[in-house]
Design a protein around this motif. Structure first.
Motif, short mmCIF file in Angstrom:
data_model
loop_
_atom_site.label_atom_id
_atom_site.label_comp_id
_atom_site.label_asym_id
_atom_site.label_seq_id
_atom_site.Cartn_x
_atom_site.Cartn_y
_atom_site.Cartn_z
N VAL A 1 -2.16 -5.01 -10.71
CA VAL A 1 -2.03 -4.37 -9.39
C VAL A 1 -1.15 -3.12 -9.49
O VAL A 1 -1.49 -2.06 -8.97
N GLY A 2 -0.01 -3.24 -10.18
CA GLY A 2 0.87 -2.09 -10.35
C GLY A 2 0.21 -0.98 -11.15
O GLY A 2 0.30 0.21 -10.79
N LEU A 3 -0.48 -1.36 -12.23
CA LEU A 3 -1.17 -0.36 -13.05
C LEU A 3 -2.30 0.31 -12.26
O LEU A 3 -2.49 1.52 -12.35
N ALA A 4 -3.02 -0.48 -11.47
CA ALA A 4 -4.12 0.08 -10.67
C ALA A 4 -3.60 1.04 -9.61
O ALA A 4 -4.23 2.08 -9.35
N THR B 1 5.74 3.67 -15.78
CA THR B 1 4.85 2.52 -15.66
C THR B 1 4.04 2.34 -16.94
O THR B 1 3.87 1.21 -17.43
N ILE B 2 3.57 3.42 -17.50
CA ILE B 2 2.83 3.36 -18.77
C ILE B 2 3.73 2.83 -19.88
O ILE B 2 3.35 1.93 -20.62
N LEU B 3 4.91 3.39 -19.99
CA LEU B 3 5.82 2.95 -21.04
C LEU B 3 6.16 1.47 -20.89
O LEU B 3 6.11 0.70 -21.85
N TRP B 4 6.50 1.06 -19.67
CA TRP B 4 6.87 -0.34 -19.43
C TRP B 4 5.68 -1.27 -19.71
O TRP B 4 5.82 -2.32 -20.34
N GLY B 5 4.50 -0.88 -19.24
CA GLY B 5 3.31 -1.69 -19.47
C GLY B 5 3.01 -1.86 -20.96
O GLY B 5 2.65 -2.95 -21.41
N LEU C 1 6.25 -2.81 -12.89
CA LEU C 1 4.92 -2.20 -12.82
C LEU C 1 4.50 -2.00 -11.38
O LEU C 1 3.92 -0.96 -11.02
N VAL C 2 4.79 -2.98 -10.53
CA VAL C 2 4.48 -2.85 -9.11
C VAL C 2 5.34 -1.76 -8.48
O VAL C 2 4.85 -0.94 -7.70
#
Length: 151
Positions: A140-143, A46-50, A24-25
């Motif tokens: 933090v990664g998502l933001a 990132t969306i898929l992994w999250g 994500l980061v």
């Protein structure tokens, strides 16, 4: 097998708790640092992994409730459904910024609800110490990815 009442965070929980937060980061950083069209793909990954992580955490909570007779089945099912549905909606909505926001909300809920559940016996005791900083790394990664979609 780890004692669910032991508040010490096992090494495996550190490894398998923080390790999955790193993509994500990396995705958030990639959204800013990579040349076009890679930032879009970094955000989508990132969306898929999250979402996958949030669904996995939903399963962990439900699994603990099934395997621990002292856990509140109703609380475990409700929590699992919230996590799962947030992940599902995050994948289904067409706006990347909304997807990332829903996942960040889900991760924040995990930090709060899993800590609370750990203190009441509805989750392993070490979740009280593990989940807040673990989820902060993911947030933090998502933001970072979210900020990129808003520019």
């Amino acid at each position: 097998m780890a004692d669910p009442h032991d508040p010490r965070v096992p090494a495996t929980s550190v490894l398998f708790g923080y390790g999955p937060m790193l993509p994500l980061v990396v995705g958030g950083a990639g959204a800013w640092l990579l040349p076009w069209p890679w930032p879009l793909w970094a955000v989508q990954a990132t969306i898929l992994w999250g979402a996958l992580i949030l669904v996995f955490i939903a399963g962990v909570r439900r699994g603990f409730g099934m395997g621990n007779p002292g856990a509140s089945t109703a609380a475990e099912i409700a929590t699992m459904l919230v996590y799962f549905l947030l992940a599902l909606v995050a994948i289904a909505v067409p706006r990347l910024s909304l997807s990332l926001s829903l996942l960040a909300l889900g991760f924040a809920l995990v930090a709060l609800l899993d800590r609370r559940a750990a203190m009441s016996g509805d989750a392993p005791a070490h979740f009280a110490r593990l989940r807040p900083p673990q989820m902060l790394v993911g947030i933090v990664g998502l933001a970072a990815a979210l900020a990129r979609t808003l520019t």
